[in-house]
Design a protein around this motif. Structure first.
Motif, PDB file in Angstrom:
ATOM      1  N   ARG A  94       0.172 -14.642 -56.618  1.00  0.00           N
ATOM      2  CA  ARG A  94      -0.647 -14.941 -55.456  1.00  0.00           C
ATOM      3  C   ARG A  94      -2.047 -14.402 -55.664  1.00  0.00           C
ATOM      4  N   TYR A  96      -4.916 -12.807 -53.273  1.00  0.00           N
ATOM      5  CA  TYR A  96      -5.047 -12.215 -51.934  1.00  0.00           C
ATOM      6  C   TYR A  96      -6.455 -11.652 -51.781  1.00  0.00           C
ATOM      7  N   TRP A 132      -4.467 -16.047 -48.745  1.00  0.00           N
ATOM      8  CA  TRP A 132      -3.123 -15.862 -49.311  1.00  0.00           C
ATOM      9  C   TRP A 132      -2.783 -17.147 -50.045  1.00  0.00           C
ATOM     10  N   ASP A 134      -1.062 -19.376 -53.066  1.00  0.00           N
ATOM     11  CA  ASP A 134       0.049 -19.487 -53.999  1.00  0.00           C
ATOM     12  C   ASP A 134      -0.441 -20.138 -55.294  1.00  0.00           C
ATOM     13  N   THR A 169       4.082 -11.879 -55.410  1.00  0.00           N
ATOM     14  CA  THR A 169       4.238 -11.898 -53.955  1.00  0.00           C
ATOM     15  C   THR A 169       4.783 -10.571 -53.456  1.00  0.00           C
ATOM     16  N   LEU A 173       2.485  -8.627 -50.762  1.00  0.00           N
ATOM     17  CA  LEU A 173       2.916  -8.970 -49.405  1.00  0.00           C
ATOM     18  C   LEU A 173       2.690  -7.842 -48.400  1.00  0.00           C
ATOM     19  N   TRP A 176      -0.983  -7.846 -47.434  1.00  0.00           N
ATOM     20  CA  TRP A 176      -1.318  -9.043 -46.657  1.00  0.00           C
ATOM     21  C   TRP A 176      -0.794  -8.938 -45.227  1.00  0.00           C
ATOM     22  N   THR A 180      -3.154  -8.839 -41.942  1.00  0.00           N
ATOM     23  CA  THR A 180      -2.961  -9.889 -40.947  1.00  0.00           C
ATOM     24  C   THR A 180      -2.731  -9.286 -39.571  1.00  0.00           C
TER      25      THR A 180
END
Length: 213
Positions: A94, A96, A132, A134, A169, A173, A176, A180
């Motif tokens: 990913r 980020y 974010w 992929d 990820t 994660l 992120w 968020t």
């Protein structure tokens, strides 16, 4: 580009290159093979890519002059970052970025293909949501990769891009999710709390007034 390897297999990108395009197009094409003439000039050998540090911000003009037809014409900036093949430790990678800001649209291209684009209109485009992206299916084993960011803004409104991380990820994660929550969920909770407090204060005021009568 400046790449700092952390204890976990994550690359922190703190340097990039920036180029100002003559394109005035708002649309973000599906691939870099479909760019207009203004954007395609980046492929010329003498293109003046400027090295920059991330995070990077272009200031808003303090007294922007009105430009006729400005609403239909974008001010386009490109950022590009290099990812060496040795960084591909897992197929589930990913990209980020905690923060970005554009009064317009944003798109991320990986090896020439659009991997992500902003949603909404040119003012409310979810810029508070961390990037974010992929990378699945966009990387070629054993080959370096290039990440391009196309930022199309209203003229004289500036723009900003934070540093970026590339990793699995699982590694990215938690960051992120935390970002968020801070940038989207928490302000929503605050607004809801203030609204409830306002209704409560209004109810108290009405109750006191009725009792006085």
């Amino acid at each position: 580009c400046g790449l700092a390897r952390a204890q976990s297999p994550v690359l922190h990108i703190t340097e990039a290159q920036m180029w100002s395009s003559s394109s005035t197009t708002w649309m973000q094409p599906a691939s870099m093979a479909e760019l207009d003439a203004g954007d395609s000039a980046m492929n010329a050998a003498d293109t003046d890519w400027q090295p920059i540090r991330l995070p990077h911000a272009r200031p808003r003009a303090p007294w922007p002059r009105p430009v006729q037809g400005a609403a239909d014409r974008a001010e386009v900036q490109w950022y590009r970052m290099h990812i060496p093949a040795t960084a591909f430790t897992t197929p589930q990678l990913r990209v980020y970025a905690p923060r970005w800001q554009a009064t317009g649209t944003l798109a991320v291209y990986v090896n020439g293909q659009r991997a992500w684009q902003s949603r909404g209109d040119r003012a409310w485009n979810n810029f508070n949501h961390p990037l974010w992206v992929d990378l699945g299916g966009l990387l070629h084993p054993g080959k370096d990769a290039w990440v391009y960011v196309r930022m199309a803004n209203q003229p004289n409104t500036g723009g900003a891009l934070s540093s970026m991380w590339v990793g699995s990820t699982a590694d990215l994660l938690p960051s992120w999710r935390w970002r968020t929550f801070l940038q989207t969920a928490l302000p929503t909770y605050w607004r809801g709390s203030f609204l409830l407090l306002g209704f409560f204060a209004l109810g108290i005021a009405v109750w006191l007034r009725l009792n006085r009568r």
